[in-house]
Motif scaffolding. Structure first.
Motif, PDB file in Angstrom:
ATOM      1  N   UNK A   1      -1.298  -5.911  -9.265  1.00 40.68           N
ATOM      2  CA  UNK A   1      -1.599  -6.870 -10.085  1.00 40.68           C
ATOM      3  C   UNK A   1      -2.153  -6.408 -11.493  1.00 40.68           C
ATOM      4  N   UNK A   2      -2.884  -5.270 -11.623  1.00 40.42           N
ATOM      5  CA  UNK A   2      -3.739  -5.089 -12.741  1.00 40.42           C
ATOM      6  C   UNK A   2      -3.323  -3.785 -13.475  1.00 40.42           C
ATOM      7  N   UNK A   3      -2.347  -2.874 -12.775  1.00 41.34           N
ATOM      8  CA  UNK A   3      -1.871  -1.898 -13.500  1.00 41.34           C
ATOM      9  C   UNK A   3      -0.265  -1.919 -13.449  1.00 41.34           C
ATOM     10  N   UNK A   4       0.169  -3.087 -12.742  1.00 34.85           N
ATOM     11  CA  UNK A   4       1.736  -2.975 -12.648  1.00 34.85           C
ATOM     12  C   UNK A   4       2.378  -1.796 -11.993  1.00 34.85           C
ATOM     13  N   UNK A   5       1.743  -1.369 -10.893  1.00 32.82           N
ATOM     14  CA  UNK A   5       2.168  -0.371 -10.032  1.00 32.82           C
ATOM     15  C   UNK A   5       3.257  -0.611  -9.164  1.00 32.82           C
ATOM     16  N   UNK A   6       4.029   0.094  -8.658  1.00 32.26           N
ATOM     17  CA  UNK A   6       4.896  -0.276  -7.511  1.00 32.26           C
ATOM     18  C   UNK A   6       4.473   0.459  -6.375  1.00 32.26           C
ATOM     19  N   UNK A   7       3.777  -0.164  -5.612  1.00 32.22           N
ATOM     20  CA  UNK A   7       3.046   0.517  -4.388  1.00 32.22           C
ATOM     21  C   UNK A   7       3.683   0.292  -3.301  1.00 32.22           C
ATOM     22  N   UNK A   8       3.410   1.506  -2.424  1.00 31.53           N
ATOM     23  CA  UNK A   8       3.832   1.534  -0.812  1.00 31.53           C
ATOM     24  C   UNK A   8       2.849   1.811  -0.079  1.00 31.53           C
ATOM     25  N   UNK A   9       2.316   0.847   0.634  1.00 36.18           N
ATOM     26  CA  UNK A   9       1.172   1.136   1.461  1.00 36.18           C
ATOM     27  C   UNK A   9       1.381   1.422   2.916  1.00 36.18           C
TER      28      UNK A   9
END
Length: 427
Positions: free
Chosen positions: A195-203
Motif C-alpha cells: 500500500x505505502x511503498x508500491x511493492x509487489x509482495x510475495x508472502x
C-alpha cells in the motif's frame, strides 16, 4: 516443605515477600518481607517434587495443570520476583546443570526442522483459533516485537511504527520492487509495503489459518494484485527478489539450518537487493530454549546468540550493512499482550479451557520477564550483497520514516472520509 526445594529457595530470595504452602498445609516464608506479598500453594506432592527437581519445566507445567495455585499475586508477579532476585543464576545445582546438558544433547533432534516438521510445528501454534489472537493482538495482528518510539503510545501505534521502521531500512527507492516476506503471518507487513511503498509482495507462510486471513485481507483492501500470499516453505521459493524481509520467523528455523536459511536468502536476493531480518536473540552466550516454551508453545524453536547468526551470514556471502538491537521493546509489547489477554481471559476460556488459559498466562509472563530481566532482545539485521547498495549514512532511514508517517496519515484520512460517505449513503 520438600527439602530439595527449600535448599533451592533459600539462597534465591534476597528481597521480596513470598509465602509457600506445601501440600500438607505448612507455610514457609522467603525474602526480607518487602514489596508486594505473594503466596503460592502446592496442591500435590508430585507437583512439589517436580518443581524441586526440574523447575525450568515443571513449575510451568504445575501451574498449567493446577498443581500450583497463586493465592496472592499473579504468576507474572512471582516470575518477576524470581528474576529480579537473579533467578537465571540460581539454577546451578548439579542436577539442574545435568538436565541442561541432556537437553543440549537432544537439541539436534528437537530442532530438526525439516519442511515436514516445520509445517507441523507451525500448525501447533499459528493454526490455533483466529478468535484467540483477536483477544490480545493489535488490529493488524502483528505477532512480533513492536517499536515504541514513545513509551506512552498504544500497542497499535507501536506496531505501526515497527512496520514503518522496517520498511525504511529496506530502502524502497522505486515502485514495483519484487519483495519476499518470509513468514508473512496474517499479511499485515506485506499489505503495508504494497500500500505505502508500491511493492509487489510475495508472502509465504506454513499456516493455513494465516494464509486464509492474509488472502482475504488483500482482497478486501484491493491489493490482491500487489500482494500474493502462498502456503510455501521458504526453501521452495523461487526468486529473484529486490527486497527480502523476515519478521519473527527466524526463531523457528533451528540452529542446524542457519546456513541453509541464509544461503537460500542469498540465492533469492538480487545482486542490488536489500534484506532485513527481525528476530529474537540473546545478548549472552548460546543457551537452551526455555524448556516449557519449547515443549508447549514453540516446538522446534531456538533463540540464537549474535555469534551464531553472524557466523552463518558470513558463510552465505551476504554483508551486514546495519545492525540494531531493540532493547525492552519486546518486554513492553508482551506487557500489552499479557494485560489484554487477562482482560479477556473468560473469552479465551470459552474458546479452549482453563488449562489452556493457564498455559498462555505462564507463556506471556515468562516471556515478558525474560525480555525485561534476562538476556533476550531483538536483532534487526540489514543485509546486502554489495557495500555500495545503500546510502553510506543512516539519514535515509529517518527521512523515509517521516515520509511514511505522512502517507499513513493521508491514508487514514481517506479511510475515515470513505467510511463517513458509506454511512451517509446507507442513511
Amino acid at each position: 516443605m520438600n527439602r530439595i526445594l527449600s535448599t533451592y529457595l533459600t539462597p534465591l530470595f534476597h528481597f521480596g515477600s513470598l509465602t509457600v504452602t506445601d501440600p500438607d498445609g505448612q507455610s514457609s516464608r522467603w525474602g526480607d518481607g518487602t514489596g508486594k506479598p505473594l503466596h503460592i500453594r502446592f496442591n500435590s506432592k508430585a507437583a512439589e517434587w517436580g518443581v524441586a527437581i526440574n523447575p525450568g519445566l515443571k513449575f510451568g507445567e504445575a501451574y498449567m495443570n493446577g498443581g500450583v495455585d497463586m493465592v496472592e499475586g499473579t504468576i507474572f508477579d512471582l516470575l518477576s520476583l524470581v528474576f529480579r532476585n537473579g533467578g537465571s543464576d540460581a539454577t546451578s545445582e548439579p542436577w539442574m546443570r545435568a538436565i541442561d546438558r541432556t537437553r543440549l544433547l537432544f537439541r539436534r533432534y528437537i530442532q530438526n526442522n525439516t519442511p515436514r516438521r516445520a509445517r507441523a510445528n507451525v500448525h501447533r501454534h499459528y493454526d490455533l483459533s483466529s478468535q484467540l489472537y483477536d483477544l490480545f493482538l493489535d488490529a493488524d495482528r502483528q505477532y512480533s516485537c513492536a517499536y515504541f518510539e514513545d513509551p506512552n503510545v498504544t500497542l497499535d501505534q507501536a506496531q505501526l511504527a515497527k512496520k514503518r521502521h522496517i520498511a525504511a531500512k529496506l530502502c524502497f527507492d522505486r515502485p514495483d520492487l519484487r519483495t519476499l516476506d518470509i513468514g508473512c503471518g496474517w499479511g499485515g507487513l506485506g499489505l503495508y509495503l504494497a500500500q505505502h511503498l508500491d511493492a509487489k509482495v510475495t508472502g509465504v507462510t506454513l499456516s493455513d489459518e494465516q494464509l486464509a486471513i492474509a488472502r482475504r485481507r488483500a482482497a478486501d483492501s484491493g491489493l490482491s494484485g500487489r500482494a500474493d500470499f502462498r502456503l510455501e516453505d521458504y526453501r521452495d521459493t523461487q526468486g529473484p527478489f529486490d527486497r527480502i524481509v523476515s519478521v519473527g520467523m527466524f526463531e523457528h528455523v533451528g540452529l542446524d539450518f542457519y546456513e541453509d536459511y541464509f544461503g537460500q536468502c542469498a540465492r533469492l536476493l538480487d545482486d542490488d537487493g536489500v534484506m532485513l531480518l527481525h528476530t529474537i536473540g540473546r545478548t549472552q552466550e548460546p543457551a537452551n530454549t526455555n524448556a516449557f516454551i519449547g515443549k508447549y508453545i514453540f516446538p522446534g524453536g531456538y533463540l540464537p546468540s549474535l555469534s551464531q547468526v553472524t557466523k552463518a551470514i558470513e558463510r552465505s556471502g551476504l554483508i551486514v550493512t546495519d545492525f540494531e538491537i531493540l532493547r525492552l521493546h519486546y518486554a513492553d509489547t508482551l506487557r500489552h499482550w499479557r494485560e489484554r489477554f487477562e482482560a479477556r481471559r473468560d473469552e479465551a476460556k470459552a474458546i479452549y479451557d482453563e488449562r489452556f488459559c493457564r498455559m498462555w498466562e505462564f507463556y506471556l509472563a515468562a516471556s515478558e520477564t525474560a525480555f525485561r530481566w534476562q538476556d533476550l532482545v531483538v536483532f534487526q539485521i540489514q543485509l546486502t550483497k554489495k557495500l555500495g547498495t545503500l546510502p553510506i549514512t543512516r539519514d535515509y532511514i529517518y527521512e523515509t520514516e517521516t515520509r511514511l508517517r505522512m502517507k499513513e496519515q493521508a491514508a487514514s484520512r481517506t479511510e475515515r472520509l470513505e467510511s463517513w460517505d458509506d454511512r451517509n449513503a446507507a442513511e
